[in-house]
Every structure is written in C-alpha cells, then in structure tokens.
Design an enzyme around this catalytic site. Sequence first.
Site, PDB file in Angstrom:
ATOM      1  N   HIS A  68     -22.273  39.239 -39.823  1.00  0.00           N
ATOM      2  CA  HIS A  68     -21.005  38.107 -40.864  1.00  0.00           C
ATOM      3  C   HIS A  68     -19.408  38.049 -40.601  1.00  0.00           C
ATOM      4  CE1 HIS A  68     -23.267  36.269 -43.453  1.00  0.00           C
ATOM      5  NE2 HIS A  68     -24.055  36.695 -42.862  1.00  0.00           N
ATOM      6  N   HIS A 191     -34.300  40.671 -38.550  1.00  0.00           N
ATOM      7  CA  HIS A 191     -34.394  40.402 -40.112  1.00  0.00           C
ATOM      8  C   HIS A 191     -35.898  40.495 -40.837  1.00  0.00           C
ATOM      9  CE1 HIS A 191     -32.018  36.002 -40.176  1.00  0.00           C
ATOM     10  NE2 HIS A 191     -31.806  37.152 -40.397  1.00  0.00           N
ATOM     11  N   THR A 248     -43.998  44.519 -43.495  1.00  0.00           N
ATOM     12  CA  THR A 248     -42.915  45.938 -43.064  1.00  0.00           C
ATOM     13  C   THR A 248     -41.825  45.754 -43.128  1.00  0.00           C
ATOM     14  OG1 THR A 248     -42.521  45.780 -40.953  1.00  0.00           O
ATOM     15  CG2 THR A 248     -44.683  46.384 -41.110  1.00  0.00           C
TER      16      THR A 248
END
Length: 327
Positions: A68, A191, A248
């Site tokens: 970001h 992610h 995971t």
Amino acid sequence: MHQGLGTLLALVLILSCISVTSSSSSDLSPDFYALTCPNVQLFVRNTVSFFSTNDGTIPGKLLRLVFHDCMVEGCDASVLIQGNGTERTDPANLSLGGFDVVESAKRLIEVMCPGIVSCADILVLAARDAVEFTGGPSVQVSLGRKDGRVSLASNVRPNIIDTSFSVEEMAKTFSSKGLSMEDLVVLSGGHTIGLSHCTSFSDRFQKDANGSMVPIDTSIEKNFASELMKKCSANATAATTVSCDPVTPNQFDNQYFTNLLSGKGLLKSDSELVNDPKAEALIDSFSKSQNSFFDSWAESFVKMTSIGVKTGDDEGEIRIVCSSANG
C-alpha cells in the site's frame, strides 16, 4: 592553487552534486548503509522476529503495508504518516497494521545510527523479513530510499487495487507502475499469508429473506463458500477476519495458486486472475513449482519496492519519527 587543478576540482564538485540530487532506483544499493549503519538489517530482522513470534498476524500486515505504500506515492513511507487527510485515513487503509513494528525498529536504529536510515528502507526490510520469517525466500533488496514529505488520502484510490477489480483493471494499475502481468500474479501470491476482513469479499455473497448469507459468485468452491458464510455470518462484526489462505494460513508457500485453481480464492480480485489465459498459465506453473514461485517472487518484490523511490535531498528526507514528517 594551480589553475588547471582548481578547474578540475570544481568540475568534480559539480558532478558530485549532480549525482546526489538525481533520483533513480539505480541509486540504491544493498550496501548503502555498510559504513554508516552496518547492522541495520540485523536490527530490523530481530524486531520483525520479536513481533511476529508474539503475534502471528504481523508478517501478513507488514507485507500488505509495504504494498500500500509503494503503489501510491512510491516506496517512501508516506503511508506511515499520521494526521488528518493522510493516506492512513482513506477507507482502503484503515485496516492496515504493522506500524508499531516499523516504529520500534526505527527507535532502535535512531539510538544506534541517528539520522541515517529512512523509514522507507525499514519498511521494505521489514516486509522482506516477514516473508522469510514465514518460510518464504530470502531476498536481497537495495537500500538508500528517502522518506516522502507528502501523504494525501486523495492519492490512494487512483493508485491502489480494489478487491472488486477485474484482471484488466488490475493489469492497468500495475502497468502504470512499471509492473507486468507476471508481477501481478506473483505479488498476488503474497495472499498466501495474512488476514482479510469479511467486508473485503462481502460482494461475493448476499443476504436472503431470512437474513442468512448466500453466495452469488458461482466461481467459489461450494464447501469453501459455506465456511466463509459461517465465519462471516449476519451477526459477524466489522472486525471479523478470515485467513487469505484457508489451507496453510501462516506459511509463505505456493498454496495460494493451488487454491485459485480449486475455486478457493478469497477475494474476487484473486479469483479474477484465472479468467486471463496468461495469468492462468502462470498460476498453474507456480502451483506445480514452489521454487519457481520463490524465484519470481524475489524478482517481482525487488521491482515493486523500487517504484517511485526518492533518493535526492530535494525529494525526500530521513524522518526522525516514521509517523510524521520532520518539522
């Protein structure tokens, strides 16, 4: 002084000034602090390790924080500045975390190497170490960034990717930063760790007449959708989160890509990637080879953390405190 020698020295000084004020990622170097703060990477690594050991959500937060930061004003730690109308006040950034890790590392470094190391470099190092701490690859990053003086909420939305974006919209945003479709797929692989608020993917569901959530996005695998609906039930709070990787969640690995191929991408923007032939081919390749993903991650992470760097004194500064520009 001999006239010829004086002229030569003057020319050297002029060229030196030009090299100092020019700004480019090529001005960065892995050894930038070798003489001025040789233990800076150790300081940051130990700080990240301490916080991450005590809070397993920290690595994902640091990785999201650097993304970001770099996508808006370039990698200049502008996202760390507090105050009315700063980047941190935009709704897209209200759920960011990991600020205390960067600030703690900065306080330590200011004691050992006052006025030398930028918050921008600390943030990049912290995110790099967060990946390694969770089992990801070790990446050599170059240093020498200056901290930006400007942080405006109005700059966030035009530059950040929204979870509702299509592949084309994501690719366009990445392209504007000098990043490719491969970079998009690789960095989306971040992610594999971290959490997401239910509100970030609520557009994939809707409430029925009884107030229960039902999926409206048919690309979500049925059992995965049921799990999400249970965790993000109608009475869930705005603070409710789920793991980005349901298999995971605390391990930086290539499971994210396997998830996408099996309909278990959490965000709509994740699932959208498989709709592009080039992206899908990369996803399939990374799902079969973690080493390939790790190698590509190292390259894409270095590219991403080189966006819009500030190296000249006329562009940036070394903040004393990361949460505010110098007075």
